[in-house]
Write an enzyme that holds these catalytic residues in place. Structure first.
Site, mmCIF file in Angstrom:
data_model
loop_
_atom_site.group_PDB
_atom_site.id
_atom_site.type_symbol
_atom_site.label_atom_id
_atom_site.label_comp_id
_atom_site.label_asym_id
_atom_site.label_seq_id
_atom_site.Cartn_x
_atom_site.Cartn_y
_atom_site.Cartn_z
ATOM 1 C CE LYS A 35 104.689 50.398 20.163
ATOM 2 N NZ LYS A 35 104.213 51.696 19.734
HETATM 3 C C1 R5P Z 1 100.063 50.503 18.212
HETATM 4 O O1 R5P Z 1 100.646 49.757 17.451
HETATM 5 C C2 R5P Z 1 100.327 51.908 18.228
HETATM 6 O O2 R5P Z 1 101.294 52.040 17.259
HETATM 7 C C3 R5P Z 1 100.859 52.552 19.516
HETATM 8 O O3 R5P Z 1 101.918 53.365 19.189
HETATM 9 C C4 R5P Z 1 101.359 51.604 20.538
HETATM 10 O O4 R5P Z 1 100.369 50.713 20.892
HETATM 11 C C5 R5P Z 1 101.934 52.322 21.773
HETATM 12 O O5 R5P Z 1 101.004 53.025 22.417
HETATM 13 P P1 R5P Z 1 100.343 52.540 23.791
HETATM 14 O O6 R5P Z 1 101.411 52.725 24.829
HETATM 15 O O7 R5P Z 1 99.184 53.445 23.975
HETATM 16 O O8 R5P Z 1 99.982 51.091 23.643
#
Ligand code: R5P
Length: 266
Positions: free
Chosen positions: A172
């Site tokens: 990710k």
């Molecule tokens: C960050 O590492 C968190 O795990 C969130 O899951 C991630 O940032 C995704 O969320 P957002 O789309 O709000 O950035």
């Protein structure tokens, strides 16, 4: 790859399209109370029918999500730090045994490439992968970006490639210019985080750009649950991810769904 690992991966990345809409609601693990997640169970309830996977922590899963739900879980298993301290100093917070007891489809851990704790977080990823391999559990590596890091293709490409080299099954990361270079140099599927809340139209464009440049999906949180119209947002993101809906059409879809919802309460 063994059967259990393959089976779990198909729960995360839908085999019909090879794509995924992951709903991320794990923010509290380092941000504490997060706008939109005051009552996480209530937030996710209307969104779950449109999410392929729910990404969250053990505590919120147990306390706020009914075990009869039909959505695969990717469990955040790193933490132990907060925005008030050194975020990169995370450790592993959940045993594989408990993750399996929670019937998860995958586990997630952050790496902090370029931080002074880079080595620690990368070896924690390797340890988690070693353990997860034994039980056929896919590992999602999250490329966390420190304040002093630039979110460009060079840095994100480095972080993603290292995560993949260590054996992460999915990575990710963030969308950036020349994103296709990040994808090209990463031999495992990439999903993008949405990042801080931005206007809906921009978040839809971001999703489209990431998918059209090779991401297999999104692992999105704030741009869904902090929207005034979270259900319209996740449904539209879903069409972008699984059906390549283009930004103009996506914007029309979002507005139509948002207006329908308004109408229902008029
Ligand atoms: C960050 O590492 C968190 O795990 C969130 O899951 C991630 O940032 C995704 O969320 P957002 O789309 O709000 O950035």
């Amino acid at each position: 790859m063994d059967w259990g690992m393959k089976n779990r991966l198909t729960k995360i990345i839908r085999p019909e399209t090879g794509r995924t809409v992951m709903l991320a609601v794990d923010h509290g693990y380092f941000l504490g109370p997060t706008t939109g997640l005051e009552d996480p169970g209530k937030t996710v309830q209307p969104l779950m029918p449109y999410a392929d996977t729910l990404m969250l922590t053990r505590g919120v899963l147990r306390a706020c999500v009914n075990p009869d739900v039909n959505v695969p879980i990717v469990l955040r298993v790193s933490g132990g730090t907060s925005i008030l301290g050194n975020l990169a100093d995370e450790g592993t917070t959940v045993s594989m045994r408990d993750a399996l007891r929670l019937n998860v489809s995958g586990v997630a851990l952050s790496i902090f490439v370029g931080s002074e704790l880079e080595r620690k977080t990368l070896l924690a990823l390797a340890d988690l992968i070693n353990e997860a391999q034994e039980f056929g559990v896919p590992v999602l590596a999250v490329t966390a970006v420190g304040k002093d890091m630039v979110r460009d293709a060079r840095y994100l490409g480095l972080a993603c490639r290292i995560a993949a080299e260590l054996g992460a099954h999915i990575v990710k990361t963030y969308y950036c210019d020349d994103f296709e270079k990040v994808v090209r140099n990463c031999p495992v599927p990439i999903v993008i985080a949405g990042g801080k809340k931005i206007p809906e139209r921009e978040a839809l464009e971001l999703s489209y750009n990431a998918i059209s440049r090779g991401a297999v999906g999104v692992d999105m949180g704030r741009n869904i649950f902090q929207s005034e119209h979270p259900v319209a947002m996740i449904r539209t993101v879903r069409e972008i991810v699984h059906a390549d809906l283009k930004p103009d059409k996506a914007w029309d879809m979002f507005n139509t769904l948002a207006a329908e919802k308004e109408g229902a309460f008029a």
